[in-house]
Design a protein around this motif. Structure first.
Motif, short mmCIF file in Angstrom:
data_model
loop_
_atom_site.label_atom_id
_atom_site.label_comp_id
_atom_site.label_asym_id
_atom_site.label_seq_id
_atom_site.Cartn_x
_atom_site.Cartn_y
_atom_site.Cartn_z
N PHE A 6 0.90 -1.29 0.09
CA PHE A 6 0.25 0.11 0.03
C PHE A 6 1.05 1.18 0.18
O PHE A 6 1.85 0.76 0.80
CB PHE A 6 -0.90 0.09 1.37
N CYS A 183 -8.60 0.53 2.45
CA CYS A 183 -8.08 1.88 0.90
C CYS A 183 -9.75 2.12 1.22
O CYS A 183 -10.26 3.09 -0.31
CB CYS A 183 -7.89 0.86 -0.25
N GLU A 203 -4.15 3.88 -0.71
CA GLU A 203 -3.99 2.54 -2.12
C GLU A 203 -3.45 1.67 -2.20
O GLU A 203 -2.10 1.60 -1.54
CB GLU A 203 -3.61 4.54 -3.39
N SER A 204 -3.53 0.81 -3.14
CA SER A 204 -3.41 -1.12 -3.19
C SER A 204 -2.14 -0.29 -3.86
O SER A 204 -2.65 0.22 -5.07
CB SER A 204 -4.01 -1.66 -3.23
#
Length: 487
Positions: A6, A183, A203-204
């Motif tokens: 992440f 997220c 965010e991934s």
């Protein structure tokens, strides 16, 4: 074992203090503790008695890692404490005691910072700023006595990468639950989250480049602590700061080589947000420490890597206990570290807010004001250097100030004052502005100075500088005359 990766981006300044104390100034950490993503996930999916909750938060089969400064696609780590650099030469030769380099006079240990493990570049740390806040007494509406706080904040736009390690026997459905919890929407991190601090987005991201490793030489195993390490004595079970090889999956014959190792320690009490009070004090080996064990000729490297991947010691669920085995950067006596790379920051979108627009306009106005002052001073100095004692009197500069205040542009003002037939070419004014030095009059010289500046600044700033010149020159001329009289 599998891992989820992440990126956390700060959308506002964040307070990530090194200490949970309330007295004295606060120093920000250079990383985000793993307890931050752990707490975010717990706030969203923790359900007492639920099996998924037990696996994620109480089994240590799911481990939330520390957030490290982001270098796109590359893994970063704390600069190893075994690396030393010349005190007065930032680009001098670096020594590494982990492989036998002998400490030389004039060198000092790297005590802070991070390094890009793929390119061996020192990563620039996130920007900081210091702010002061006070609590308000509700009964009086004034500042509350004894409640003035100073915070060091990490600036908005800073980005960090972290990973969540999950054991192979954990159901894969848990991966989606963790990713959704982290997220979904924006999150809050650090202290003073109820104020304006700590807004962030997670965010991934893709898997970063694998860390290059080196072979074990002469039976010596080198371990770099990527996070703090909370160890326990293998015999008594009591907390300890004395590393034992068996704690790291090494054979009983392994001995800590103290001359080659570099260990720093610290103690702190993490603040538990849900319970709203500090946890028990932790005494840990500090991140960046390097442990060198000798007597490890018969070590199975693949088995050792498997053991270390699950972490070492206590509090692994919140990022502690992470190690790198034989990192390439520690394989040479004199490794090369490139200068600091530009810190990767995200572009934070400006909010569509009336107050924010007012603040932006005020900032732009102040910047133009500063630029106008600098230009005006350059004109003043140039005029005084060339025409000292021969410049027009105060009334002449007053006309320049007045006319520039009404003119809408430089071209209009030039036609009105400077051009042939303009106001400064008539009567007494022509004589005052027409004094020449080196075949160039004051008027001609000033016109060329303004014309040269017109190509570097906008019209508004240029006209402001001309008005300033008309207001300031009488005072400057008077000061220069007084200096000459004293001499």
């Amino acid at each position: 074992m599998r891992s989820l990766h992440f990126t956390l981006t700060l959308l506002s300044d964040a307070v990530v203090s090194a200490s949970s104390g309330t007295a004295g100034g606060h120093e920000s950490l250079s990383f985000l503790p793993g307890s931050i993503p752990l707490g975010i996930a717990a706030a969203r999916i923790y359900q007492p008695g639920d099996e998924q909750t037990r696996i994620i938060f109480h089994s240590q089969k799911v481990r939330f890692g520390d957030g490290l400064p982001l270098e796109e696609g590359h893994a970063t780590a704390p600069i190893p404490r075994t690396l030393h650099h010349p005190k007065d030469d930032a680009g001098g030769q670096i020594g590494n005691t982990a492989v036998g380099w002998t400490m030389e006079p004039g060198h000092k240990q790297f005590r802070s910072g991070h390094v890009d493990l793929a390119s061996s570049q020192i990563v620039e740390e996130a920007g900081r700023r210091t702010v002061m806040k006070t609590a308000v007494d509700e009964s009086t509406g004034r500042a509350r006595d004894g409640h003035l706080f100073t915070y060091e904040t990490v600036m908005a736009g800073s980005r960090y990468q972290f990973q969540v390690d999950i054991d192979a026997d954990v159901p894969e459905a848990i991966d989606a639950s963790i990713e959704k919890a982290l997220c979904q929407g924006t999150v809050r991190v650090g202290r003073s989250r109820s104020a304006e601090f700590g807004k962030a987005r997670i965010e991934s991201t893709a898997v970063p480049t694998a860390v290059a490793t080196s072979d074990i030489v002469d039976g010596r195993v080198i371990l770099l602590a990527v996070s703090d390490i909370a160890l326990r004595d293998p015999l008594s079970g009591a907390p300890t700061l004395e590393p034992h090889g068996v704690s790291f999956g090494l054979p009983a014959t392994a001995r800590l080589d103290r001359k080659r190792s570099a260990i720093t320690v610290r103690r702190y009490s993490p603040f538990h947000g849900h319970r709203r009070r500090p946890d028990l004090e932790r005494q840990v080996i500090e991140r960046g420490s390097v442990l060198v064990f000798e007597g490890c000729e018969d070590v199975d490297v693949s088995q050792l890597k498997s053991h270390l991947s699950a972490g070492v010691g206590d509090h692994r669920e919140s990022g502690l206990g992470a190690f790198l085995l034989q990192p390439k950067i520690l394989s040479e006596k004199n490794p090369k570290l490139s200068p600091r790379a530009t810190r990767s920051t995200a572009v934070v979108e400006a909010p569509d807010d009336a107050v924010f627009r007012i603040l932006i306009e005020r900032r732009d106005r102040l910047q133009r004001e500063k630029q106008a002052v600098e230009i005006c001073r350059s004109w003043e100095n140039a005029l005084l250097d060339k025409y000292s004692g021969k410049l027009p009197k105060s009334s002449q500069w007053g006309m320049l100030r007045t006319e520039s205040a009404y003119a809408t542009s430089w071209s209009t003002l030039r036609t009105h004052l400077f051009a042939e037939g303009g106001l400064l070419h008539r009567g007494v004014r022509q004589k005052a502005w027409g004094i020449k030095v080196a075949q160039q009059s004051v008027l001609e010289f000033l016109e060329k100075q303004i014309e040269a500046s017109s190509s570097t600044v906008d019209e508004v700033t240029l006209m402001r500088a001309i008005r300033m010149l008309g207001a300031r020159m009488p005072k400057r001329i008077k000061m220069e005359n007084q200096k000459g009289a004293r001499v």
